[in-house]
Design an enzyme around this catalytic site. Structure first.
Site, PDB file in Angstrom:
ATOM      1  N   LYS A 182       0.839  -1.201   0.000  1.00 31.31           N
ATOM      2  CA  LYS A 182       0.000   0.000   0.000  1.00 31.31           C
ATOM      3  C   LYS A 182       0.875   1.252   0.000  1.00 31.31           C
ATOM      4  CE  LYS A 182      -1.555   2.785   3.031  1.00 31.31           C
ATOM      5  NZ  LYS A 182      -1.675   4.050   2.303  1.00 31.31           N
ATOM      6  N   GLU A 255      10.749   1.251   9.706  1.00 26.42           N
ATOM      7  CA  GLU A 255      11.796   2.180   9.236  1.00 26.42           C
ATOM      8  C   GLU A 255      11.211   3.570   9.394  1.00 26.42           C
ATOM      9  OE1 GLU A 255      14.765   1.488   8.345  1.00 26.42           O
ATOM     10  OE2 GLU A 255      14.817  -0.554   7.597  1.00 26.42           O
ATOM     11  N   CYS A 289      14.591  10.499   5.067  1.00 22.76           N
ATOM     12  CA  CYS A 289      14.688  10.098   6.470  1.00 22.76           C
ATOM     13  C   CYS A 289      16.101  10.296   6.994  1.00 22.76           C
ATOM     14  CB  CYS A 289      14.257   8.640   6.613  1.00 22.76           C
ATOM     15  SG  CYS A 289      15.175   7.514   5.552  1.00 22.76           S
ATOM     16  N   GLU A 387      12.132  16.354  13.784  1.00 21.37           N
ATOM     17  CA  GLU A 387      12.525  16.073  12.393  1.00 21.37           C
ATOM     18  C   GLU A 387      11.797  17.078  11.502  1.00 21.37           C
ATOM     19  OE1 GLU A 387      10.742  12.687  10.378  1.00 21.37           O
ATOM     20  OE2 GLU A 387      12.616  12.301   9.343  1.00 21.37           O
TER      21      GLU A 387
HETATM   22  P1  NAD Z   1       3.304   8.576   7.421  1.00 16.98           P
HETATM   23  O1  NAD Z   1       3.653   7.841   8.643  1.00 16.98           O
HETATM   24  O2  NAD Z   1       2.357   9.709   7.527  1.00 16.98           O
HETATM   25  O3  NAD Z   1       2.694   7.597   6.321  1.00 16.98           O
HETATM   26  C1  NAD Z   1       3.380   6.446   5.857  1.00 16.98           C
HETATM   27  C2  NAD Z   1       2.380   5.430   5.349  1.00 16.98           C
HETATM   28  O4  NAD Z   1       1.594   4.971   6.446  1.00 16.98           O
HETATM   29  C3  NAD Z   1       1.393   5.938   4.311  1.00 16.98           C
HETATM   30  O5  NAD Z   1       1.232   4.938   3.321  1.00 16.98           O
HETATM   31  C4  NAD Z   1       0.119   6.120   5.116  1.00 16.98           C
HETATM   32  O6  NAD Z   1      -1.068   6.026   4.337  1.00 16.98           O
HETATM   33  C5  NAD Z   1       0.216   4.955   6.088  1.00 16.98           C
HETATM   34  N1  NAD Z   1      -0.583   5.108   7.324  1.00 16.98           N
HETATM   35  C6  NAD Z   1      -1.050   6.237   7.898  1.00 16.98           C
HETATM   36  N2  NAD Z   1      -1.707   5.949   9.051  1.00 16.98           N
HETATM   37  C7  NAD Z   1      -1.626   4.608   9.208  1.00 16.98           C
HETATM   38  C8  NAD Z   1      -2.063   3.706  10.232  1.00 16.98           C
HETATM   39  N3  NAD Z   1      -2.728   4.141  11.304  1.00 16.98           N
HETATM   40  N4  NAD Z   1      -1.763   2.406  10.089  1.00 16.98           N
HETATM   41  C9  NAD Z   1      -1.044   1.951   9.034  1.00 16.98           C
HETATM   42  N5  NAD Z   1      -0.620   2.750   8.030  1.00 16.98           N
HETATM   43  C10 NAD Z   1      -0.903   4.067   8.124  1.00 16.98           C
HETATM   44  O7  NAD Z   1       4.706   9.019   6.811  1.00 16.98           O
HETATM   45  P2  NAD Z   1       4.968   9.978   5.572  1.00 16.98           P
HETATM   46  O8  NAD Z   1       4.613  11.375   6.005  1.00 16.98           O
HETATM   47  O9  NAD Z   1       4.349   9.385   4.360  1.00 16.98           O
HETATM   48  O10 NAD Z   1       6.560   9.842   5.399  1.00 16.98           O
HETATM   49  C11 NAD Z   1       7.476  10.675   6.013  1.00 16.98           C
HETATM   50  C12 NAD Z   1       8.146   9.987   7.182  1.00 16.98           C
HETATM   51  O11 NAD Z   1       8.713   8.747   6.771  1.00 16.98           O
HETATM   52  C13 NAD Z   1       9.290  10.787   7.763  1.00 16.98           C
HETATM   53  O12 NAD Z   1       9.232  10.753   9.168  1.00 16.98           O
HETATM   54  C14 NAD Z   1      10.519  10.042   7.278  1.00 16.98           C
HETATM   55  O13 NAD Z   1      11.672  10.232   8.071  1.00 16.98           O
HETATM   56  C15 NAD Z   1      10.038   8.638   7.281  1.00 16.98           C
HETATM   57  N6  NAD Z   1      10.864   7.792   6.406  1.00 16.98           N
HETATM   58  C16 NAD Z   1      11.675   6.830   6.972  1.00 16.98           C
HETATM   59  C17 NAD Z   1      12.516   6.059   6.165  1.00 16.98           C
HETATM   60  C18 NAD Z   1      13.436   5.009   6.744  1.00 16.98           C
HETATM   61  O14 NAD Z   1      13.906   4.152   5.998  1.00 16.98           O
HETATM   62  N7  NAD Z   1      13.723   5.023   8.039  1.00 16.98           N
HETATM   63  C19 NAD Z   1      12.503   6.258   4.784  1.00 16.98           C
HETATM   64  C20 NAD Z   1      11.675   7.233   4.252  1.00 16.98           C
HETATM   65  C21 NAD Z   1      10.843   7.987   5.072  1.00 16.98           C
END
Ligand code: NAD
Length: 487
Positions: A182, A255, A289, A387
């Protein structure tokens, strides 16, 4: 030029209807949502919004496909993944175009993301998982082996939508699992295309892709038909995923976010290193990230480093990712744009703070913010403690390396960090004192298929990539066999 099937022509046309992939077939949904181009802030496409019934059917298809897929050898599964990688390369231009349109990054960076996607599918599927004989003492032969878990729920964010998905696909499927993926609702289109490109390559049900909102992610995390969640996203959502997954004690890999520090030592080659540091802070508009999110500079070189970073920021070309020579696109969505502007306002209110470059939005549609360099900010300001995930870099002064190390570690996050010096052994010794899953000396950013990646503290749980990563998609099993006495 490879011959492209008729059904897969014109993939980058925004008018083209995109569909989920369920059991090897394309499916629309009754409802749909708008996808916005962050460079114009205007919608340009509609995306099907998966229903809970479609999610249940995707999970059922993945379960049904698991038995046969898991019985195939690693070599067979590797061949499928190599074919998929080749297919991605054949459609690299179309995929990159869609990524720039929905994500905003410059087209050359989107092309790099697709090249990285194909490379990860190939290189990660080359990883070898071997049984390990723990003891063979004449009485017992005890072997540790790994078996696939079942169905993986993969959930991805909007910053590197296809690149991050490719890691989960390669590791999860190589290990013998099937998958329901997803993507983020902000950037679902290139991932739906990935599903479409896989349909005549992978057996039906092995790889399913569903676009939808956060509730689909939540349901996936709770779903009794899912054995593991591999999640990449924010810390806050990661905690929710872990709670949802606990009902069925799913395996989880998280992650999550980072607040990565970089420490410049006083012996560093400042002229050579400052542009590299700048690049690692502003890549993808700071939405990485593992981007540098805080920079610690020795007091005696502080003004020099601040001046040169400000200079780089003022000359950085910001704009629509389709314009030639653009180096940085917009923030990806309105929610993130508002969040970063809020952090910027808080920054401007800090006593004694100096904005050396940027500090303003661009006078055009889209979620653009000028690359911003901030000096003389306190350690307790939001820009330092949170962040920011945007193009604002705080430059922090230190007089004593021990103090810099302890301030760098003073965070709930621990994804990556870096030390910059002309003495790499000294750099390595300081690196080992930093609380982060990866610490580089004299560079920052990058993930490699064979090197484990993940965070300390609230930056995550578990590791992906390398043998450890593939094993995280498997269950270890001990086989204990008595060794019969020779007659
Ligand atoms: P987010 O947590 O808002 O969303 C990520 C995903 O989770 C989306 O697909 C979203 O639809 C889904 N989601 C939202 N609520 C959910 C729930 N309750 N249960 C399950 N899934 C749910 O993150 P974002 O804003 O899309 O991404 C940015 C963040 O991701 C930043 O904090 C960044 O640092 C992190 N990130 C981490 C890595 C890593 O490898 N550590 C890599 C890239 C991004």
């Amino acid at each position: 030029m490879p011959k492209k099937p008729k059904s897969l022509r014109d993939l980058a046309n925004p008018e083209r209807e995109l569909t989920h992939t369920i059991d090897g077939r394309g499916e629309g949904s009754r409802s749909s949502f708008e996808v916005i181009n962050p460079s114009t802030a205007a919608p340009f496409a509609r995306c099907p919004d998966a229903s809970m019934d479609q999610l249940d059917r995707a999970v059922a298809a993945a379960r049904a496909a698991f038995t046969e897929w898991s019985r195939r050898s690693f070599a067979e599964r590797r061949r499928f993944l190599h074919k998929f990688a080749a297919r991605v390369r054949d459609y690299a231009d179309e995929l990159a175009t869609v990524i720039t349109r929905e994500q905003g990054k410059p087209l050359s960076n989107a092309a790099r993301e697709i090249a990285g996607t194909a490379h990860s599918l190939e290189a990660m599927s080359n990883i070898k998982i071997k049984d390990q004989v723990l003891r063979n003492d004449g009485k017992n032969r005890i072997t540790l082996q790994y078996r696939p878990l079942g169905v993986i729920g993969a959930i991805t964010p909007w910053n590197v939508p296809v690149g991050l998905a490719s890691h989960k696909i390669a590791q999860g499927l190589l290990a013998g699992n099937t998958m329901v993926l997803k993507p983020s609702p902000y950037t679902p289109l290139a991932t739906l295309l990935l599903g479409e490109l896989s349909r005549d390559i992978l057996p039906p049900g092995v790889f399913n892709v569903l676009a939808g909102g956060n509730e689909i992610g939540q349901r996936l995390s709770e779903h009794p038909g899912i054995d593991k969640i591999s999640f990449t996203g924010s810390v806050a959502t990661g905690k929710r995923v872990m709670a949802s997954a606990s009902g069925t004690l799913k395996r989880v890999t998280l992650e999550l976010g980072g607040n990565d520090p970089a420490i410049l030592l006083d012996d560093a080659d400042f002229d050579a290193m400052t542009p590299k540091i700048f690049g690692a802070a502003f890549a993808n508009c700071g939405q990485v990230c593992m981007a540098i999110k805080r920079l610690y500079v020795p007091a005696q070189r502080y003004d020099q480093v601040c001046d040169s970073l400000a200079n780089l920021a003022k000359n950085y070309r910001v704009g629509d990712g389709f314009e030639p020579d653009v180096q940085m696109g917009p923030l990806q969505n309105k929610m993130q744009y508002d969040k970063v502007l809020d952090v910027l306002e808080d920054t401007k209110r800090q006593p004694g703070v100096r904005i050396l470059a940027g500090g303003h939005t661009l006078n055009q549609p889209g979620y653009f913010l000028a690359p911003t360099i901030v000096a003389d900010i306190g350690d307790d300001a939001r820009l330092v403690t949170e962040e920011q995930f945007g193009p604002i870099l705080p430059v922090l002064k230190y007089t004593d390396v021990d103090d810099a190390v302890s301030r760098a570690n003073d965070t709930r996050m621990g994804l990556c960090a870096s030390v910059w010096t002309n003495d790499v052994e000294k750099g390595a010794a300081i690196a080992a004192r930093l609380e982060a899953g990866t610490v580089w000396v004299n560079h920052h950013l990058g993930s490699e298929p064979d090197v484990p990646f993940g965070g300390f503290k609230e930056s995550g749980l578990g590791r992906e990539h390398g043998v450890m990563g593939v094993q995280s998609y498997m269950e270890p099993q001990v086989i204990n066999v008595p060794v019969a006495a020779t007659p």
